[in-house]
Enzyme design. Structure first.
Site, short mmCIF file in Angstrom:
data_model
loop_
_atom_site.label_atom_id
_atom_site.label_comp_id
_atom_site.label_asym_id
_atom_site.label_seq_id
_atom_site.Cartn_x
_atom_site.Cartn_y
_atom_site.Cartn_z
N GLY A 44 35.76 14.80 51.85
CA GLY A 44 35.72 16.05 52.61
C GLY A 44 34.36 16.71 52.73
O GLY A 44 34.08 17.35 53.74
N GLU A 100 30.93 20.55 47.09
CA GLU A 100 32.37 20.39 47.37
C GLU A 100 32.71 21.01 48.72
O GLU A 100 32.06 21.97 49.15
CB GLU A 100 33.18 21.10 46.29
CG GLU A 100 33.86 20.18 45.28
CD GLU A 100 35.08 19.44 45.85
OE1 GLU A 100 35.15 19.21 47.07
OE2 GLU A 100 35.95 19.09 45.06
N ASP A 101 33.74 20.50 49.35
CA ASP A 101 34.20 21.10 50.60
C ASP A 101 34.96 22.40 50.34
O ASP A 101 34.66 23.44 50.89
CB ASP A 101 35.06 20.11 51.41
CG ASP A 101 36.18 19.47 50.58
OD1 ASP A 101 36.32 19.77 49.37
OD2 ASP A 101 36.92 18.65 51.15
N ASP A 104 40.29 25.07 45.68
CA ASP A 104 41.62 25.63 45.90
C ASP A 104 42.17 26.06 44.53
O ASP A 104 41.84 27.13 44.04
CB ASP A 104 42.45 24.54 46.58
CG ASP A 104 43.84 24.97 46.99
OD1 ASP A 104 44.06 26.17 47.20
OD2 ASP A 104 44.72 24.11 47.11
N LYS A 132 39.11 29.17 48.23
CA LYS A 132 40.43 29.79 48.37
C LYS A 132 40.74 30.51 47.08
O LYS A 132 41.54 30.04 46.25
CB LYS A 132 41.46 28.67 48.60
CG LYS A 132 42.00 28.59 50.01
CD LYS A 132 43.21 27.70 50.03
CE LYS A 132 43.10 26.64 51.08
NZ LYS A 132 44.25 25.72 51.06
N PHE A 153 46.22 26.25 54.75
CA PHE A 153 45.72 24.88 54.72
C PHE A 153 44.80 24.67 55.93
O PHE A 153 45.22 24.81 57.07
CB PHE A 153 46.88 23.87 54.75
CG PHE A 153 46.40 22.46 54.56
CD1 PHE A 153 46.12 21.98 53.30
CD2 PHE A 153 46.19 21.63 55.66
CE1 PHE A 153 45.65 20.69 53.12
CE2 PHE A 153 45.72 20.33 55.49
CZ PHE A 153 45.45 19.87 54.21
N VAL A 154 43.54 24.37 55.64
CA VAL A 154 42.55 24.28 56.72
C VAL A 154 42.11 22.84 56.98
O VAL A 154 42.17 21.98 56.09
CB VAL A 154 41.31 25.15 56.42
CG1 VAL A 154 41.66 26.62 56.47
CG2 VAL A 154 40.68 24.79 55.08
N ASP A 160 40.47 17.13 56.14
CA ASP A 160 41.47 16.36 56.89
C ASP A 160 42.88 16.89 56.68
O ASP A 160 43.18 17.61 55.74
CB ASP A 160 41.44 14.90 56.43
CG ASP A 160 42.11 14.73 55.07
OD1 ASP A 160 41.72 15.44 54.12
OD2 ASP A 160 43.04 13.92 54.95
P1 5GP Z 1 41.93 21.84 44.06
O1 5GP Z 1 41.88 20.79 43.00
O2 5GP Z 1 40.87 22.90 43.93
O3 5GP Z 1 43.31 22.45 44.18
O4 5GP Z 1 41.76 21.14 45.46
C1 5GP Z 1 40.59 20.53 45.78
C2 5GP Z 1 40.79 19.48 46.84
O5 5GP Z 1 42.04 19.62 47.53
C3 5GP Z 1 39.73 19.67 47.88
O6 5GP Z 1 38.55 18.98 47.54
C4 5GP Z 1 40.42 19.14 49.12
O7 5GP Z 1 40.25 17.75 49.19
C5 5GP Z 1 41.88 19.46 48.91
N1 5GP Z 1 42.22 20.74 49.59
C6 5GP Z 1 42.50 21.91 49.03
N2 5GP Z 1 42.79 22.85 49.96
C7 5GP Z 1 42.69 22.23 51.15
C8 5GP Z 1 42.85 22.66 52.51
O8 5GP Z 1 43.15 23.81 52.84
N3 5GP Z 1 42.66 21.72 53.47
C9 5GP Z 1 42.33 20.42 53.18
N4 5GP Z 1 42.16 19.59 54.20
N5 5GP Z 1 42.16 19.98 51.92
C10 5GP Z 1 42.33 20.88 50.92
#
Ligand code: 5GP
Length: 181
Positions: A44, A100-101, A104, A132, A153-154, A160
């Site tokens: 991402g 990081e992208d 969340d 987020k 969810f973006v 993606d």
């Molecule tokens: P976390 O471990 O912080 O919950 O999530 C991190 C990963 O989940 C991100 O690097 C991404 O790949 C995916 N992710 C979390 N939220 C989103 C979202 O809104 N859209 C997309 N496409 N991927 C997300």
């Protein structure tokens, strides 16, 4: 067409580029003379990284790692992370900046931080394009943040849904009928 699946544009191409220019400026100032290593988390963050480094004016290096959280659904991460592809650079004694992208729940980044820490870098900082904040489950230190976004969810700009929409130049939200879950 991909664009027709988008319900709402959250961050325009122009807003992204303007903010990334600011981030690049800040990183260049803070890492002056330090030859930092930017660690891009695939897949991402690859679009973000490629724009970000063109706004960084000091010498630096890049490397990539791929992680996956498994056991989750297409739109929810499970929190169980594993390394699919590791860095090729030895980071011991290096100034490392994780790119990081989106953060969340924070579980993915927390795992990466803990993992990279064991390799004894000189410093370890984080740069996330999107935060987020309201979804956070674990506290992760974010040194550079592009945008705080709502709990939606973006897709787009590297992000993606089911491996698609990464090429959109903006960050958007999909129409509900696109989701297959
Ligand atoms: P976390 O471990 O912080 O919950 O999530 C991190 C990963 O989940 C991100 O690097 C991404 O790949 C995916 N992710 C979390 N939220 C989103 C979202 O809104 N859209 C997309 N496409 N991927 C997300």
């Amino acid at each position: 067409m991909l664009k027709e699946d988008v319900a709402e544009v959250l961050i325009t191409e122009k807003e992204l580029q303007a903010r990334i220019a600011e981030l690049g400026k800040a990183i260049s100032a803070n890492y002056e003379g330090k030859d930092p290593l930017l660690v891009c988390v695939l897949r991402g963050a690859v679009v973000f990284l490629s724009d970000l480094i063109r706004q960084i004016t000091i010498p630096h290096e890049i490397d990539f790692m791929a992680v996956s959280s498994y056991g989750g659904t297409r739109t929810e991460s499970s929190g169980i992370v594993r390394i699919l592809m590791d860095l090729t650079t030895n980071i011991q004694g290096r100034e490392v900046l994780i790119v990081e992208d989106i953060v969340d729940t924070g579980l993915t980044l927390a795992y990466i931080i803990e993992n990279l820490k064991t390799r004894r870098p000189a410093s370890l900082r984080t740069c996330a394009l999107l935060n987020k904040q309201e979804r956070r489950q674990v506290d992760v230190p974010l040194d550079y943040v592009g945008f705080v976004i709502p709990n939606k969810f973006v897709i787009g700009y590297g992000l993606d849904y089911d491996e698609k929409y990464r090429n959109l130049p903006f960050v958007g939200v999909l129409k509900p009928e696109v989701y297959i879950e």
